[in-house]
Design a protein around this motif. Structure first.
Motif, short mmCIF file in Angstrom:
data_model
loop_
_atom_site.label_atom_id
_atom_site.label_comp_id
_atom_site.label_asym_id
_atom_site.label_seq_id
_atom_site.Cartn_x
_atom_site.Cartn_y
_atom_site.Cartn_z
N MET A 1 -82.65 27.19 30.71
CA MET A 1 -82.20 26.56 29.50
C MET A 1 -82.79 27.32 28.32
O MET A 1 -83.78 28.00 28.45
N SER A 2 -82.18 27.17 27.18
CA SER A 2 -82.67 27.88 26.01
C SER A 2 -82.87 26.92 24.84
O SER A 2 -82.55 25.74 24.92
N TRP A 3 -83.38 27.48 23.78
CA TRP A 3 -83.66 26.68 22.60
C TRP A 3 -82.38 26.21 21.91
O TRP A 3 -82.41 25.30 21.09
N SER A 4 -81.25 26.81 22.25
CA SER A 4 -79.99 26.40 21.62
C SER A 4 -79.33 25.22 22.34
O SER A 4 -78.26 24.76 21.93
N ALA A 5 -79.97 24.71 23.38
CA ALA A 5 -79.41 23.56 24.11
C ALA A 5 -79.39 22.33 23.20
O ALA A 5 -80.30 22.11 22.42
N LYS A 6 -78.33 21.55 23.35
CA LYS A 6 -78.16 20.37 22.49
C LYS A 6 -78.68 19.13 23.19
O LYS A 6 -78.64 19.01 24.41
N PHE A 7 -79.17 18.20 22.38
CA PHE A 7 -79.57 16.89 22.88
C PHE A 7 -78.31 16.11 23.26
O PHE A 7 -77.25 16.31 22.66
N PRO A 8 -78.41 15.19 24.25
CA PRO A 8 -77.24 14.37 24.59
C PRO A 8 -76.73 13.57 23.39
O PRO A 8 -75.53 13.43 23.21
N GLU A 9 -77.64 13.06 22.60
CA GLU A 9 -77.30 12.37 21.35
C GLU A 9 -78.21 12.94 20.27
O GLU A 9 -79.40 13.13 20.49
N PRO A 10 -77.68 13.22 19.08
CA PRO A 10 -78.54 13.73 18.00
C PRO A 10 -79.64 12.72 17.66
O PRO A 10 -79.45 11.52 17.78
N ILE A 11 -80.77 13.24 17.23
CA ILE A 11 -81.90 12.39 16.83
C ILE A 11 -81.83 12.19 15.32
O ILE A 11 -81.86 13.17 14.57
N ALA A 12 -81.72 10.95 14.89
CA ALA A 12 -81.68 10.64 13.46
C ALA A 12 -83.09 10.65 12.91
O ALA A 12 -83.99 10.01 13.45
N LEU A 13 -83.30 11.38 11.84
CA LEU A 13 -84.61 11.46 11.20
C LEU A 13 -84.77 10.34 10.18
O LEU A 13 -83.77 9.82 9.66
N GLY A 57 -87.05 22.13 31.95
CA GLY A 57 -87.35 20.71 32.09
C GLY A 57 -86.21 19.86 31.57
O GLY A 57 -85.27 20.34 30.93
N PRO A 58 -86.26 18.56 31.84
CA PRO A 58 -85.18 17.67 31.39
C PRO A 58 -85.11 17.57 29.87
O PRO A 58 -86.13 17.35 29.21
N ILE A 59 -83.93 17.73 29.34
CA ILE A 59 -83.73 17.64 27.89
C ILE A 59 -83.94 16.21 27.40
O ILE A 59 -84.38 16.00 26.28
N GLU A 60 -83.65 15.25 28.25
CA GLU A 60 -83.82 13.84 27.86
C GLU A 60 -85.30 13.53 27.61
O GLU A 60 -85.63 12.74 26.73
N PHE A 61 -86.20 14.15 28.36
CA PHE A 61 -87.64 13.95 28.11
C PHE A 61 -88.02 14.49 26.74
O PHE A 61 -88.84 13.90 26.03
N ALA A 62 -87.44 15.62 26.37
CA ALA A 62 -87.72 16.19 25.04
C ALA A 62 -87.22 15.24 23.96
O ALA A 62 -87.90 15.03 22.95
N ARG A 63 -86.05 14.68 24.18
CA ARG A 63 -85.51 13.72 23.20
C ARG A 63 -86.39 12.49 23.09
O ARG A 63 -86.70 12.02 21.99
N LEU A 64 -86.83 11.96 24.23
CA LEU A 64 -87.69 10.78 24.21
C LEU A 64 -89.04 11.08 23.55
O LEU A 64 -89.58 10.26 22.81
N GLY A 65 -89.59 12.26 23.82
CA GLY A 65 -90.85 12.65 23.19
C GLY A 65 -90.73 12.72 21.68
O GLY A 65 -91.62 12.28 20.94
N MET A 66 -89.61 13.27 21.21
CA MET A 66 -89.39 13.33 19.77
C MET A 66 -89.22 11.94 19.16
O MET A 66 -89.75 11.65 18.10
N MET A 67 -88.49 11.08 19.86
CA MET A 67 -88.28 9.73 19.36
C MET A 67 -89.60 8.96 19.28
O MET A 67 -89.84 8.25 18.30
N GLN A 68 -90.46 9.12 20.28
CA GLN A 68 -91.74 8.43 20.26
C GLN A 68 -92.64 8.95 19.16
O GLN A 68 -93.42 8.20 18.57
N ALA A 69 -92.56 10.24 18.87
CA ALA A 69 -93.39 10.80 17.80
C ALA A 69 -92.85 10.40 16.42
O ALA A 69 -93.62 10.12 15.51
#
Length: 97
Positions: A1-13, A57-69
């Motif tokens: 996977m690369s850094w250009s991979a997209k999240f399943p759903e965008p993360i709203a800031l 690694g799983p992209i969903e874990f990255a999304r969840l980590g960002m959401m928790q932070a």
């Protein structure tokens, strides 16, 4: 996977923006103040982001980590039963007097 991979759903800031790719999330983290970056939540988010981008690694874990932070929950409040006010049997009803 690369850094250009997209999240399943965008993360709203909180400021109204969106993070759509791992690269966006990585750039967002690097723009934070160093003091914020060193907190445990952001360290975890960085770790899972790197795992997803560089090591497959799983992209969903990255999304969840960002959401928790981004949206941390408050500190847990522990309630002691011993500190409850004792209200039972303190006063009697008028009919029982």
């Amino acid at each position: 996977m690369s850094w250009s991979a997209k999240f399943p759903e965008p993360i709203a800031l909180p400021d109204g923006g969106k993070l759509t790719t791992l690269q966006d999330a990585g750039s967002y983290i690097t723009q934070l103040p160093k003091k914020t970056q060193t907190t445990q939540a952001w360290q975890n988010a960085t770790h899972v982001l790197i795992q997803a981008a560089d090591h497959g690694g799983p992209i969903e874990f990255a999304r969840l980590g960002m959401m928790q932070a981004l949206f941390p929950k408050g500190e847990p409040v522990y309630h002691s039963v011993k500190k409850d006010p004792v209200w039972r049997n303190r006063t009697k009803l008028v009919r029982d007097r």
